[in-house]
Each structure stands twice: as C-alpha cells, then as structure tokens.
Write a protein that holds these residues in place. Structure first.
Motif, PDB file in Angstrom:
ATOM      1  N   ALA A  79       9.572  47.033  20.961  1.00 43.26           N
ATOM      2  CA  ALA A  79      10.000  45.848  21.711  1.00 43.26           C
ATOM      3  C   ALA A  79      10.580  44.796  20.767  1.00 43.26           C
ATOM      4  N   LYS A  80       9.947  44.610  19.618  1.00 42.06           N
ATOM      5  CA  LYS A  80      10.496  43.654  18.650  1.00 42.06           C
ATOM      6  C   LYS A  80      11.882  44.110  18.198  1.00 42.06           C
ATOM      7  N   LEU A  99      22.019  34.772  27.416  1.00 46.99           N
ATOM      8  CA  LEU A  99      21.869  35.928  28.303  1.00 46.99           C
ATOM      9  C   LEU A  99      20.405  36.230  28.603  1.00 46.99           C
ATOM     10  N   LEU A 100      20.206  36.773  29.797  1.00 42.71           N
ATOM     11  CA  LEU A 100      18.855  37.173  30.211  1.00 42.71           C
ATOM     12  C   LEU A 100      18.664  38.667  29.970  1.00 42.71           C
ATOM     13  N   ASP A 101      17.485  39.035  29.519  1.00 43.81           N
ATOM     14  CA  ASP A 101      17.135  40.456  29.425  1.00 43.81           C
ATOM     15  C   ASP A 101      15.743  40.635  29.985  1.00 43.81           C
ATOM     16  N   THR A 102      15.557  41.713  30.729  1.00 43.72           N
ATOM     17  CA  THR A 102      14.224  41.959  31.257  1.00 43.72           C
ATOM     18  C   THR A 102      13.763  43.348  30.830  1.00 43.72           C
ATOM     19  N   LEU A 103      12.784  43.389  29.927  1.00 42.06           N
ATOM     20  CA  LEU A 103      12.229  44.678  29.509  1.00 42.06           C
ATOM     21  C   LEU A 103      11.246  45.130  30.588  1.00 42.06           C
ATOM     22  N   PHE A 104      10.470  46.179  30.312  1.00 39.15           N
ATOM     23  CA  PHE A 104       9.682  46.740  31.409  1.00 39.15           C
ATOM     24  C   PHE A 104       8.285  46.130  31.556  1.00 39.15           C
ATOM     25  N   SER A 105       7.931  45.198  30.704  1.00 38.71           N
ATOM     26  CA  SER A 105       6.643  44.511  30.864  1.00 38.71           C
ATOM     27  C   SER A 105       6.743  43.152  30.188  1.00 38.71           C
ATOM     28  N   GLU A 106       5.812  42.269  30.507  1.00 40.08           N
ATOM     29  CA  GLU A 106       5.785  40.966  29.833  1.00 40.08           C
ATOM     30  C   GLU A 106       5.454  41.166  28.356  1.00 40.08           C
ATOM     31  N   PHE A 107       4.539  42.106  28.088  1.00 37.47           N
ATOM     32  CA  PHE A 107       4.183  42.408  26.691  1.00 37.47           C
ATOM     33  C   PHE A 107       5.464  42.658  25.895  1.00 37.47           C
ATOM     34  N   SER A 108       6.293  43.560  26.409  1.00 35.74           N
ATOM     35  CA  SER A 108       7.506  43.933  25.678  1.00 35.74           C
ATOM     36  C   SER A 108       8.517  42.796  25.664  1.00 35.74           C
ATOM     37  N   SER A 109       8.653  42.107  26.785  1.00 39.51           N
ATOM     38  CA  SER A 109       9.661  41.035  26.839  1.00 39.51           C
ATOM     39  C   SER A 109       9.323  39.934  25.837  1.00 39.51           C
ATOM     40  N   VAL A 110       8.055  39.560  25.781  1.00 30.71           N
ATOM     41  CA  VAL A 110       7.710  38.478  24.849  1.00 30.71           C
ATOM     42  C   VAL A 110       7.835  38.988  23.402  1.00 30.71           C
ATOM     43  N   TYR A 111       7.505  40.258  23.179  1.00 26.82           N
ATOM     44  CA  TYR A 111       7.730  40.786  21.818  1.00 26.82           C
ATOM     45  C   TYR A 111       9.212  40.816  21.463  1.00 26.82           C
ATOM     46  N   ALA A 112      10.060  41.093  22.457  1.00 27.20           N
ATOM     47  CA  ALA A 112      11.503  41.060  22.175  1.00 27.20           C
ATOM     48  C   ALA A 112      11.899  39.639  21.772  1.00 27.20           C
ATOM     49  N   ALA A 113      11.350  38.645  22.470  1.00 22.66           N
ATOM     50  CA  ALA A 113      11.651  37.251  22.115  1.00 22.66           C
ATOM     51  C   ALA A 113      11.149  36.947  20.697  1.00 22.66           C
ATOM     52  N   ILE A 114       9.998  37.508  20.353  1.00 20.38           N
ATOM     53  CA  ILE A 114       9.452  37.300  18.999  1.00 20.38           C
ATOM     54  C   ILE A 114      10.379  37.938  17.958  1.00 20.38           C
ATOM     55  N   GLY A 115      10.833  39.156  18.249  1.00 20.19           N
ATOM     56  CA  GLY A 115      11.774  39.823  17.324  1.00 20.19           C
ATOM     57  C   GLY A 115      13.020  38.976  17.149  1.00 20.19           C
ATOM     58  N   SER A 116      13.527  38.418  18.258  1.00 17.22           N
ATOM     59  CA  SER A 116      14.753  37.600  18.171  1.00 17.22           C
ATOM     60  C   SER A 116      14.502  36.356  17.329  1.00 17.22           C
ATOM     61  N   ALA A 117      13.274  35.836  17.376  1.00 20.49           N
ATOM     62  CA  ALA A 117      12.951  34.646  16.572  1.00 20.49           C
ATOM     63  C   ALA A 117      12.809  35.021  15.103  1.00 20.49           C
ATOM     64  N   GLN A 118      12.158  36.155  14.852  1.00 17.63           N
ATOM     65  CA  GLN A 118      11.882  36.524  13.456  1.00 17.63           C
ATOM     66  C   GLN A 118      13.160  36.832  12.683  1.00 17.63           C
ATOM     67  N   ILE A 119      14.119  37.427  13.358  1.00 20.54           N
ATOM     68  CA  ILE A 119      15.291  37.861  12.598  1.00 20.54           C
ATOM     69  C   ILE A 119      16.203  36.703  12.236  1.00 20.54           C
ATOM     70  N   ASN A 120      16.276  35.716  13.092  1.00 18.05           N
ATOM     71  CA  ASN A 120      17.182  34.588  12.807  1.00 18.05           C
ATOM     72  C   ASN A 120      16.448  33.331  12.378  1.00 18.05           C
ATOM     73  N   TYR A 121      15.173  33.389  12.195  1.00 17.91           N
ATOM     74  CA  TYR A 121      14.329  32.208  11.930  1.00 17.91           C
ATOM     75  C   TYR A 121      14.615  31.154  12.989  1.00 17.91           C
ATOM     76  N   ASN A 122      14.846  31.604  14.189  1.00 18.69           N
ATOM     77  CA  ASN A 122      15.247  30.684  15.234  1.00 18.69           C
ATOM     78  C   ASN A 122      14.222  30.705  16.361  1.00 18.69           C
ATOM     79  N   LEU A 123      14.379  29.796  17.291  1.00 11.86           N
ATOM     80  CA  LEU A 123      13.451  29.734  18.412  1.00 11.86           C
ATOM     81  C   LEU A 123      13.580  30.984  19.297  1.00 11.86           C
ATOM     82  N   GLY A 124      12.450  31.607  19.626  1.00 14.53           N
ATOM     83  CA  GLY A 124      12.438  32.691  20.600  1.00 14.53           C
ATOM     84  C   GLY A 124      12.020  32.123  21.950  1.00 14.53           C
ATOM     85  N   VAL A 125      12.604  32.657  23.020  1.00 10.63           N
ATOM     86  CA  VAL A 125      12.271  32.127  24.343  1.00 10.63           C
ATOM     87  C   VAL A 125      11.983  33.274  25.309  1.00 10.63           C
TER      88      VAL A 125
END
Ligand SMILES: Cc1ncc(C[n+]2csc(CCOP(=O)(O)OP(=O)(O)O)c2C)c(N)n1
Length: 572
Positions: free
Chosen positions: A419-420, A43-69
């Motif tokens: 964002a994370k 699924l695609l998600d678009t937060l309100f800035s690139e800063f936040s969107s990339v941090y959301a991807a980082i949060g998704s990576a940190q929680i599952n030890y998985n690749l964030g995109v």
C-alpha cells in the motif's frame, strides 16, 4: 464563493498535495466532492481498505517529505485506519485524516452510545498530534490552517479533522478566503540548559580520540541531511546509523553502516571501539534490560541531541546525557567551535569497513543484491516486515545501492509495503520495488490486485520461504519446535503466487536462491511485475547477536585473521 470543504481542498493544494487517498462514506462525501471539483490539480484514489488507503497516503508523504492526506468514514472507517495513523505518529509522518460526524459520541459508561460510531478523541487522542472536531463555522479557517500546520511543523505527525456534516452540507456557509493568520504550532522545544550541555560536549570532544555519530531518520524529518553532511566533512567523525536509516547518505564515504543485533559488522565494531557517541536524529531506544547495550554504553561518553522534550522524558541508560536542541542549531555550534579533527580515526573506520564488507552476506542476500542492482537505479524500494526486511538491509548495503529505501520503522506493520508502494508510485511516478515476505504478501493481496488493476509500475519482490520466518525463528529460540501456525503442514497456508499473478495479469518471474539467472527477468517491462525468490524455509538470519554478547561479537564469529587485521588497523 467556495464552501467550507472547498476551502479545505484549497489549503491542501496550497500545501502541494496532489493526491488524496481513502474510502468513501456518507460522512466524508462533501469533502470528496470538493476534491473532485479540483481534479485538475488534486486526484482521488480509493484502495480496497482504509488500512491500505491511509498507508498509500503515508507512502506519498514519505517520498516527497510532504503532507499526506486521507479520508475515511466515521466509526469503522476510522477504526480501520488506527494502525496506519499510529504508524504515522510513531514515525513522525505529516498526515491529515479527514472524517466526519453528524452527532458527537458523548462520553458515558455505556458500552455504546451511537451505532456505527466511536468516540474519536478517546481512541485517537493518544496517537495523534491533535484532533480537530469542527462543529462551527466560527474560526473554521483558523482551525483548518492550524490543523495542517500542526501536521507538518515541529515534529510532524498525524492530525484528524472531524467535520460536522450539517456544517459541511450547508452550502450557504462560505469562506471568503481572507487568509487568516495561521496560529503557529507550539513546539516542545525549550532552550534550558542547551548551551551549557553543548559546551560540555565540546569539552568532551576535545578529550575524545574516537568519537562517532549515531544518526537516525530525525535528520530527514528535520530536513538536516545536507547540513549534516556539510559539517561532518569538517569534523572527520565516522557515522553509523540505525538500520532503518541506512539510506540517509549512501554516497558519503565516512558512513560505515548500521548498528544493532542484526547490524553490519563494521558499524557494530566501530561503535564498540569508539570512546564517545553523539546520537543525533535517533531515538536512542536501547532496551535498558539489554546486557549488550549496557556493555556498549557503560564505558563511553554518550550525548543524545533531541528536539522533542517529550521524547527526552523516556528512561534511558544512565550514561546518556540528554541535550534538548534543534539539530541545525547544534550542528552550527559544533561546526563553529570545534577546533579538532579526527582524521586518523576516520581512516581506521573506513579501512575496517573495507575488510568487513563481505562478512555480512550469504543466502539470500547475494542474490537479492543482484536483483536490486539489476532493477532500475532510480527505483524507490519499500520494505515490509520480517526476516525479509533484514535481508533487504544487508542486500542494500552489499550492493552499495543509493536508492531511496522506505522501511516500516517503529510499529513494523507486516503487509504495509504494497500500500505504501502504491502511494509512492502514484505520487512520484517512478518505478517502485516492494520487498515482502510470503505472510506479508498474503495479508496484502488486495493491494496486489489494485496494483494489477491500475497497471502500476511496481515490482513486488517476494522472499518466499513458505513460512512466517521471523516468528518461526522466535519459536525456535523459545524452545517450541513445531512451527505451529507458521509453517506448511502446521496450519500455515502457502499460496501459489504464479497462479495468482496469472489471473491478475501480472508479469511473473521465479528464481531460486542459488539461481543467479538474472536474464530470466524482463528488466525493461513497465508495469506490475512479481519476482518470486524461493528460499529454503530453514535458512535463518545471519549475523546474529546472542543475548549479552558485545556488539563486536556477532555470530558466526569472525575469523581470527580478520580480527588480527582489525587490531592492526586500530594500532596504526
Ligand atoms: C500486522 C502485523 N501482524 C503481525 C506482526 C508480527 N510479525 C512480524 S514479522 C512476522 C512474520 C512475517 O512473515 P513473512 O512475511 O513471511 O516474512 P519472513 O519473516 O518469512 O521473511 C509477523 C507475523 C506484525 N509485525 N505486524
């Protein structure tokens, strides 16, 4: 047959990616539409800035030890992502950032060569593992495989895939999915001297009576936590950690606490009293100028086990013996060859932890620990930056929590926690608590609005001291008393969070630091919730370590009776 961007999406799905975050732009449209074709799986998600969107991807990576995109548009989209990409690089978070270009920005002495664009390599080269600029279909699959592999393997980190738009626009170029072999990322690992140094370490362990493990997040990154715990039981060696790794093994009784100038007393005292330190999964970043750390390290045997050769090039205290080894290899060797146990010392460590457990608390730590205990046991806690994060660490320890705790580590970016937390919430589906100071929240209000709009199950715990507390403390330490730009009336703007929450339809609860009325909070509420904890602006951090004091001598100093008890335990 799938086109080139479809192929990238397929590879991401193969790597268990379920959510991709970013802000759209002309240069990434082909990629986004390819993702959307697979919305059954990703699924695609678009937060309100690139800063936040990339941090959301980082949060998704940190929680599952998985690749964030994440995906960002070229030029300003990419520069907006500079901070989170740097963060991912410093903290070894596997991240793929997709962007695109129509023309490559050449190198020249001119200030600008192309409007709305940048030379990606010059700016991002030093803060990524690698940049893949893809301008041809030849080797396309190989490059994509290698890019993903580079992000997740060895010491993980961010890569950028910069796609030529003419290439991705051209639907006639297709991939036949013949899964070409991935070229393996070459790690920086090199065995030279490893075995000799491990021999030496084992000899030193035989001579030691009070060794200690100092661990860090590298254990998590290298997936070695379970292995470590399995062996550490055989070794009977107490463990201390860096503050931001305090959640590695909260169940293990031999874990004493986290060290540092703001560390827990027991961990600091144990470090001081140890005669040998084995640093593992931790970057050993002790300021060379620090008198306190020089005193700590100078009378001990210190080994630093590190996987990344580049990391070992850092200049560290002269006593530290650097060992380039994979953690699992090192642990297996020690486990197989160590013929000694340190039970007495481990008991002493546990007893010292026991008598110091209540020495690190005070306002607002006690109330915070109540609130955190009160919220769901399974919640993921995400920390921000400032005095609030140090209080959070103490509260976590005091409440003996076992929750996963995500800190902003090396880059310490104020305002990144919401964002994370969004990334964690979207991917992991569990309740998230974002703990943030007032200035941190002011800089992430758009994320608060996003949480509200999406009705995410996130609690935001605001530690509102109506000031930028950490900076105010620094001003005082420097002799500046005015509170310029950091306190109310001096240019610092305080917001009314109750009104903001009401306008965003967020459930809101207010507590003051001496108000333990937990039943004011609706515990069972499922959705966006704010708990505002009002803290007097003048409450500063405790314990602290004045420059030059040994780690055992944090302020306020311990009561004489407690010091005597510690000495008695050590004499046993
Ligand atoms: C993006 C960014 N800007 C500035 C800083 C420097 N900084 C560190 S802590 C802090 C103050 C945070 O204030 P607040 O969120 O109110 O937390 P408190 O210290 O009061 O708990 C600042 C400005 C930073 N770490 N990151």
């Amino acid at each position: 047959m799938p086109n080139l961007t479809d192929y990238i999406v397929l590879k991401l799905i193969e790597n268990n990616v379920t959510n991709i975050f970013g802000i759209s732009g002309g240069s990434v449209l082909d990629f986004i539409y390819s993702v959307n074709k697979r919305k059954d799986t990703v699924l695609l998600d678009t937060l309100f800035s690139e800063f936040s969107s990339v941090y959301a991807a980082i949060g998704s990576a940190q929680i599952n030890y998985n690749l964030g995109v994440a995906f960002v548009s070229k030029g300003p989209g990419l520069t907006n992502a500079l901070t989170p990409i740097t963060d991912a690089y410093f903290d070894s978070i596997p991240l793929v950032v997709i962007t695109g270009h129509s023309t490559l920005v050449e190198e020249s002495n001119a200030r600008i060569n192309l409007d709305q664009d940048i030379n990606v390599t010059n700016i991002f080269g030093p803060i990524t593992k690698r940049i893949y600029i893809i301008d041809s279909e030849i080797d396309f699959e190989l490059q994509i495989n290698e890019a993903i592999n580079t992000a997740i393997s060895g010491r993980p980190g961010p890569v950028i895939i910069d796609l030529n738009n003419e290439l991705t626009r051209n639907q006639s170029i297709q991939s036949d999915f013949s899964l070409k072999a991935c070229s393996n990322y070459k790690s920086n690992y090199n065995f030279a001297n490893t075995n000799i140094l491990i021999d030496r370490l084992l000899d030193d362990l035989m001579l030691s009576s009070k060794p200690i493990f100092l661990v860090g997040n590298g254990l998590r990154i290298s997936n070695s936590i379970d292995l470590f715990l399995r062996f550490v039981d055989n070794f009977s060696i107490p463990i201390v950690s860096s503050r931001t790794s305090q959640d590695l093994f909260p169940e293990y009784s031999g874990y004493i606490g986290y060290i540092g100038s703001r560390g827990t007393r027991a961990a600091n005292i144990l470090m001081d009293r140890s005669d040998m330190i084995i640093i593992i999964g931790n970057r050993a970043m002790y300021p060379k100028k620090s008198e306190s750390y020089s005193k700590l390290l100078s009378d001990k045997v210190v080994y630093w086990i590190e996987y990344d050769v580049n990391e070992l090039t850092r200049d560290v205290h002269g006593n530290i013996i650097k060992v380039n080894s994979k953690l699992d290899y090192f642990l297996l060797e020690v486990n197989n060859r160590l013929k000694k146990s340190f039970n007495t010392w481990l008991h002493q460590a546990k007893a010292i932890k026991e008598i110091l457990i209540n020495e690190d608390n005070g306002a607002p730590v006690n109330l915070m620990s109540e609130i955190l205990r009160f919220e769901n046991k399974d919640s993921i806690i995400v920390s921000d930056v400032g005095n609030n994060e140090l209080w959070l660490s103490l509260a976590y320890q005091k409440a003996s929590l076992k929750n996963r705790l995500i800190h902003s580590k090396s880059l310490s970016v104020m305002g990144s926690s919401l964002a994370k937390g969004i990334g964690v919430s979207i991917v992991h589906k569990k309740h998230v608590i974002c703990c943030v100071g007032d200035q941190g929240l002011n800089s992430s209000l758009s994320d608060l609005a996003y949480i509200a709009e999406k009705r995410l199950n996130i609690t935001i715990l605001i530690l509102n001291n109506m000031t930028s507390g950490m900076i105010k403390d620094r001003q005082k330490a420097f002799g500046y008393l005015e509170g310029l730009l950091v306190s109310k009336g001096n240019g610092y703007v305080c917001l009314n969070y109750e009104k903001i929450c009401s306008s965003l339809n967020i459930s809101y609860f207010k507590l003051s630091h001496d108000d333990f009325c937990m039943n004011k909070i609706n515990q069972s509420y499922h959705g966006p919730k704010v708990i505002e904890l009002l803290i007097p602006s003048d409450i500063s951090l405790s314990p602290s370590l004045p420059g030059g004091n040994t780690l055992s001598n944090q302020l306020p100093l311990l009561d004489e009776t407690i010091k005597i008890k510690i000495d008695e335990i050590m004499d046993l």
